[in-house]
Write a protein that holds these residues in place. Structure first.
Motif, PDB file in Angstrom:
ATOM      1  N   ALA A 119       2.353 -85.395 -54.025  1.00 47.56           N
ATOM      2  CA  ALA A 119       3.148 -84.237 -53.592  1.00 47.56           C
ATOM      3  C   ALA A 119       4.604 -84.413 -53.981  1.00 47.56           C
ATOM      4  O   ALA A 119       5.244 -83.491 -54.519  1.00 47.56           O
ATOM      5  CB  ALA A 119       3.016 -84.053 -52.077  1.00 47.56           C
ATOM      6  N   GLU A 120       5.139 -85.601 -53.741  1.00 44.51           N
ATOM      7  CA  GLU A 120       6.553 -85.860 -54.035  1.00 44.51           C
ATOM      8  C   GLU A 120       6.840 -85.803 -55.530  1.00 44.51           C
ATOM      9  O   GLU A 120       7.937 -85.412 -55.944  1.00 44.51           O
ATOM     10  CB  GLU A 120       6.953 -87.212 -53.445  1.00 44.51           C
ATOM     11  N   SER A 121       5.862 -86.185 -56.346  1.00 45.41           N
ATOM     12  CA  SER A 121       6.076 -86.133 -57.797  1.00 45.41           C
ATOM     13  C   SER A 121       6.251 -84.706 -58.290  1.00 45.41           C
ATOM     14  O   SER A 121       6.871 -84.465 -59.328  1.00 45.41           O
ATOM     15  CB  SER A 121       4.903 -86.800 -58.522  1.00 45.41           C
ATOM     16  N   PHE A 122       5.695 -83.743 -57.555  1.00 44.63           N
ATOM     17  CA  PHE A 122       5.869 -82.325 -57.888  1.00 44.63           C
ATOM     18  C   PHE A 122       7.154 -81.755 -57.296  1.00 44.63           C
ATOM     19  O   PHE A 122       7.537 -80.637 -57.608  1.00 44.63           O
ATOM     20  CB  PHE A 122       4.687 -81.504 -57.370  1.00 44.63           C
ATOM     21  N   GLY A 123       7.783 -82.502 -56.390  1.00 54.19           N
ATOM     22  CA  GLY A 123       8.952 -81.984 -55.681  1.00 54.19           C
ATOM     23  C   GLY A 123       8.610 -81.388 -54.341  1.00 54.19           C
ATOM     24  O   GLY A 123       9.458 -80.768 -53.682  1.00 54.19           O
ATOM     25  N   ALA A 124       7.349 -81.571 -53.900  1.00 56.73           N
ATOM     26  CA  ALA A 124       6.914 -81.097 -52.586  1.00 56.73           C
ATOM     27  C   ALA A 124       7.101 -82.200 -51.552  1.00 56.73           C
ATOM     28  O   ALA A 124       7.503 -83.327 -51.867  1.00 56.73           O
ATOM     29  CB  ALA A 124       5.457 -80.655 -52.645  1.00 56.73           C
ATOM     30  N   ILE A 125       6.800 -81.893 -50.303  1.00 51.83           N
ATOM     31  CA  ILE A 125       6.854 -82.866 -49.217  1.00 51.83           C
ATOM     32  C   ILE A 125       5.434 -83.355 -48.941  1.00 51.83           C
ATOM     33  O   ILE A 125       4.491 -82.548 -48.912  1.00 51.83           O
ATOM     34  CB  ILE A 125       7.448 -82.227 -47.946  1.00 51.83           C
ATOM     35  N   GLY A 126       5.245 -84.637 -48.752  1.00 50.59           N
ATOM     36  CA  GLY A 126       3.922 -85.185 -48.499  1.00 50.59           C
ATOM     37  C   GLY A 126       3.869 -86.019 -47.236  1.00 50.59           C
ATOM     38  O   GLY A 126       4.819 -86.745 -46.916  1.00 50.59           O
ATOM     39  N   TYR A 127       2.772 -85.891 -46.488  1.00 52.14           N
ATOM     40  CA  TYR A 127       2.528 -86.711 -45.298  1.00 52.14           C
ATOM     41  C   TYR A 127       1.109 -87.256 -45.356  1.00 52.14           C
ATOM     42  O   TYR A 127       0.185 -86.568 -45.817  1.00 52.14           O
ATOM     43  CB  TYR A 127       2.676 -85.896 -44.008  1.00 52.14           C
ATOM     44  N   LYS A 128       0.921 -88.461 -44.859  1.00 55.90           N
ATOM     45  CA  LYS A 128      -0.413 -89.027 -44.641  1.00 55.90           C
ATOM     46  C   LYS A 128      -0.550 -89.323 -43.155  1.00 55.90           C
ATOM     47  O   LYS A 128       0.205 -90.115 -42.590  1.00 55.90           O
ATOM     48  CB  LYS A 128      -0.604 -90.312 -45.442  1.00 55.90           C
ATOM     49  N   VAL A 129      -1.475 -88.656 -42.497  1.00 53.62           N
ATOM     50  CA  VAL A 129      -1.699 -88.845 -41.068  1.00 53.62           C
ATOM     51  C   VAL A 129      -2.525 -90.118 -40.869  1.00 53.62           C
ATOM     52  O   VAL A 129      -3.622 -90.246 -41.421  1.00 53.62           O
ATOM     53  CB  VAL A 129      -2.428 -87.632 -40.453  1.00 53.62           C
ATOM     54  N   GLU A 130      -2.016 -91.035 -40.068  1.00 56.74           N
ATOM     55  CA  GLU A 130      -2.699 -92.316 -39.829  1.00 56.74           C
ATOM     56  C   GLU A 130      -3.385 -92.356 -38.472  1.00 56.74           C
ATOM     57  O   GLU A 130      -4.284 -93.165 -38.258  1.00 56.74           O
ATOM     58  CB  GLU A 130      -1.698 -93.470 -39.918  1.00 56.74           C
ATOM     59  N   LYS A 131      -2.969 -91.476 -37.557  1.00 60.98           N
ATOM     60  CA  LYS A 131      -3.551 -91.429 -36.217  1.00 60.98           C
ATOM     61  C   LYS A 131      -3.754 -89.971 -35.814  1.00 60.98           C
ATOM     62  O   LYS A 131      -2.903 -89.125 -36.100  1.00 60.98           O
ATOM     63  CB  LYS A 131      -2.648 -92.125 -35.192  1.00 60.98           C
ATOM     64  N   THR A 132      -4.855 -89.701 -35.137  1.00 60.00           N
ATOM     65  CA  THR A 132      -5.167 -88.332 -34.729  1.00 60.00           C
ATOM     66  C   THR A 132      -4.059 -87.731 -33.886  1.00 60.00           C
ATOM     67  O   THR A 132      -3.698 -86.558 -34.058  1.00 60.00           O
ATOM     68  CB  THR A 132      -6.500 -88.295 -33.963  1.00 60.00           C
TER      69      THR A 132
END
Length: 560
Positions: free
Chosen positions: A506-519
């Protein structure tokens, strides 16, 4: 006037707002003409398939014709999947493709193929323009056909030499079409069938959304108290908060609500399309059910769908007239007032089905296990979105979960492709939705398989500053195929793959990225994503794919 300019004037006359596409050598004249328009905005995409999906979703949401454009050869073939998707899902679009000069079309030449033949089985109408003078008539006809029921796709080919011709013609003015009323005799017969029925039920389909009939359908159900179900693409016609609405059907193995449909002795279908859900799934027993067919068009021919009464015409006008007929034959008619023992018993069963469906939807609302359960994820999304925000589902196991679990309160707020069912649909569709409705929250729900099929459109969203939210369900598997292989064949094969780091992607496109690690972090991250005003956001979250088996369970284990 140059023919390409005339073509654009015709598009302006049809109130076209966007043209989604990619320029090519044979469309340069037309694209240059579009650039001179004061009312049409050209949306550059990164793949022609995405252009068609964007036109598709624009058509669904606005009830206007979405327009997409591609060059000849590979540009046209790249459009094909999206065009077929819109046509089978009854979304009005116009696909425009360029072509080599007419004096080259009869022989082999660079990138030359016949798109008219290719588009014939996946559109309502396709035509190659050979004379500039015919452009106004041809464009008007394409728009008219795309919007006529059942709505769908039209295709026009514009050869480069024709685009450069001159014409003295002007665009044709579009005329408002009067809606056709229905027969009073048929409505009286329909009212008599409803009054005499012990257990009527309404099955609502996509036609009610296309024709903006939701208010009329809701009024019919509020007045009569008749219970209802909807197809995937009929979500939102009736609010899932209605006490007599049993939600979505369409997964024959796991439709708990299908029990109600099978108990009914009269099914009133409104805007129902057989392409979504085969009647064999609910009308295969002998004797077959009595059916009243309400739609703009007559019923399709099917062994399991032979309506006792077909009412063709304007759905809204027809329903309003039906209510008058009901009140005339039996003033104050309401199914709950019936003293018939069979009706009383059936209504109690319907009420228990409604209660059980509600319990199943919210059963895992507070579950914090990880990977997250599909039910929990969907409940969290529903909790944070407004009633008129738009959720667009891609195709995969998550589509089935969304159809069953995601509560929908307004029409056109949960978009599901359920005719052609093409993966890669949601991200381009979400971009089109956000362009047209910038004040609404727009969420694309994708599997990790479908998301990567059109991931390049993240660049489009970044460039256009369209802050869509993409939630990626991660299990590194083609989940629905894998599950069905295991259930039907004993094992799954060739469905597993590796995923990239979605945050870095996502960041390589210039977007914001998140990875959820906990519910427990998911809702907080989604809330943060909603605050983005200019950048798209990608949220990757691991999903408990073991629960996909419930999508194909029968009886008491069905998901809802």
């Amino acid at each position: 006037m140059k023919a390409s300019d005339l073509f654009v004037k015709c598009l302006e006359s049809e109130d076209v707002k966007y043209v989604f596409g990619i320029p090519g050598e044979e469309t340069n004249d037309l694209v240059l003409s579009i650039s001179g328009s004061k009312t049409i905005r050209f949306i550059l995409v990164r793949h022609e398939q995405a252009a068609a999906f964007m036109a598709d979703v624009y058509g669904r949401l606005t009830n206007k014709v979405g327009v997409c454009l591609a060059t000849l050869g590979p540009g046209a073939t790249n459009l094909a999947t999206g065009v077929a998707n819109s046509n089978m899902d009854r979304s009005p679009i116009l696909a425009i493709t360029g072509q080599t000069s007419t004096n080259q079309m009869h022989k082999e030449s660079h990138q030359n193929m016949d798109p008219v033949i290719m588009f014939t089985p996946i559109t309502k109408w396709t035509w190659s323009i050979r004379d500039a003078e015919g452009i106004p008539e041809i464009v008007r006809r394409a728009f008219k056909i795309a919007l006529e029921e059942k709505k769908g796709a039209a295709h026009l080919e514009l050869p480069v030499d024709v685009a450069r011709m001159n014409s003295s013609n002007k665009p044709l003015n579009k005329k408002r079409k009067n809606s056709s009323d229905v027969s009073c005799h048929d409505l009286t017969e329909a009212a008599e069938m409803i009054i005499s029925s012990n257990a009527p039920i309404v099955l609502v389909g996509n036609g009610c959304i296309r024709n903006r009939s939701s208010n009329a359908v809701r009024n019919l159900l509020d007045v009569t108290g008749i219970y209802s179900v909807n197809t995937f693409m009929g979500k939102g016609v009736i609010s899932d908060n209605s006490v007599t609405h049993l939600g979505t059907i369409g997964i024959k193995e796991s439709d708990y609500a299908l029990r109600a449909l099978r108990l009914a002795d009269l099914v009133i279908t409104i805007g129902y399309d057989l392409v979504e859900y085969s009647p064999q799934n609910w009308n295969s027993t002998i004797p077959m059910k009595r059916i009243i067919h309400f739609d703009f068009t007559t019923a399709e021919t099917d062994n399991y769908y032979d309506p006792d009464l077909e009412i063709s015409g304007n759905i809204e006008l027809g329903i309003n007239s039906l209510l008058k007929s009901l009140n005339s034959l039996k003033p104050g008619f309401r199914i709950q007032k019936s003293q018939r023992e069979k009706t009383i018993t059936t209504l109690k069963i319907f009420q228990s089905i409604k209660s059980e469906i509600e319990n199943r939807i919210y059963k895992f609302k507070d579950d914090l296990s990880y990977p997250i359960k599909p039910e929990k994820l969907i409940n969290d999304v529903r909790e944070l979105l407004l009633s008129d925000d738009i959720l667009i589902s891609d195709v995969g196991a998550h589509k089935l979960w969304i159809a069953k679990i995601y509560k929908t309160f307004e029409p056109n707020t949960c978009i599901i492709s359920n005719g052609f069912c093409s993966m890669g649909f949601a991200l381009p569709g979400a971009i089109a939705a956000k362009l047209e409705f910038p004040s609404k929250g727009v969420v694309a729900m994708c599997g990790d398989g479908g998301f990567l099929m059109n991931v390049q459109e993240l660049e489009t969203a970044v460039r256009l500053e369209v802050p869509v939210i993409v939630i990626v369900w991660c299990d590194s598997d083609l989940g629905m195929i894998s599950t069905k292989q295991s259930l039907e064949l004993g094992k799954s094969v060739y469905t597993r793959f590796q995923n990239p780091d979605f945050v870095k992607l996502a960041e390589s496109f210039g977007a914001i990225g998140y990875k959820v690690e906990k519910t427990e972090d998911f809702k907080q991250i989604l809330q943060r994503a909603k605050s983005s005003t200019r950048k798209p956001v990608v949220i990757a979250i691991d999903i408990d794919a073991s629960r996909n088996r419930l999508l194909f369970e029968m009886g008491d284990n069905a998901i809802g």
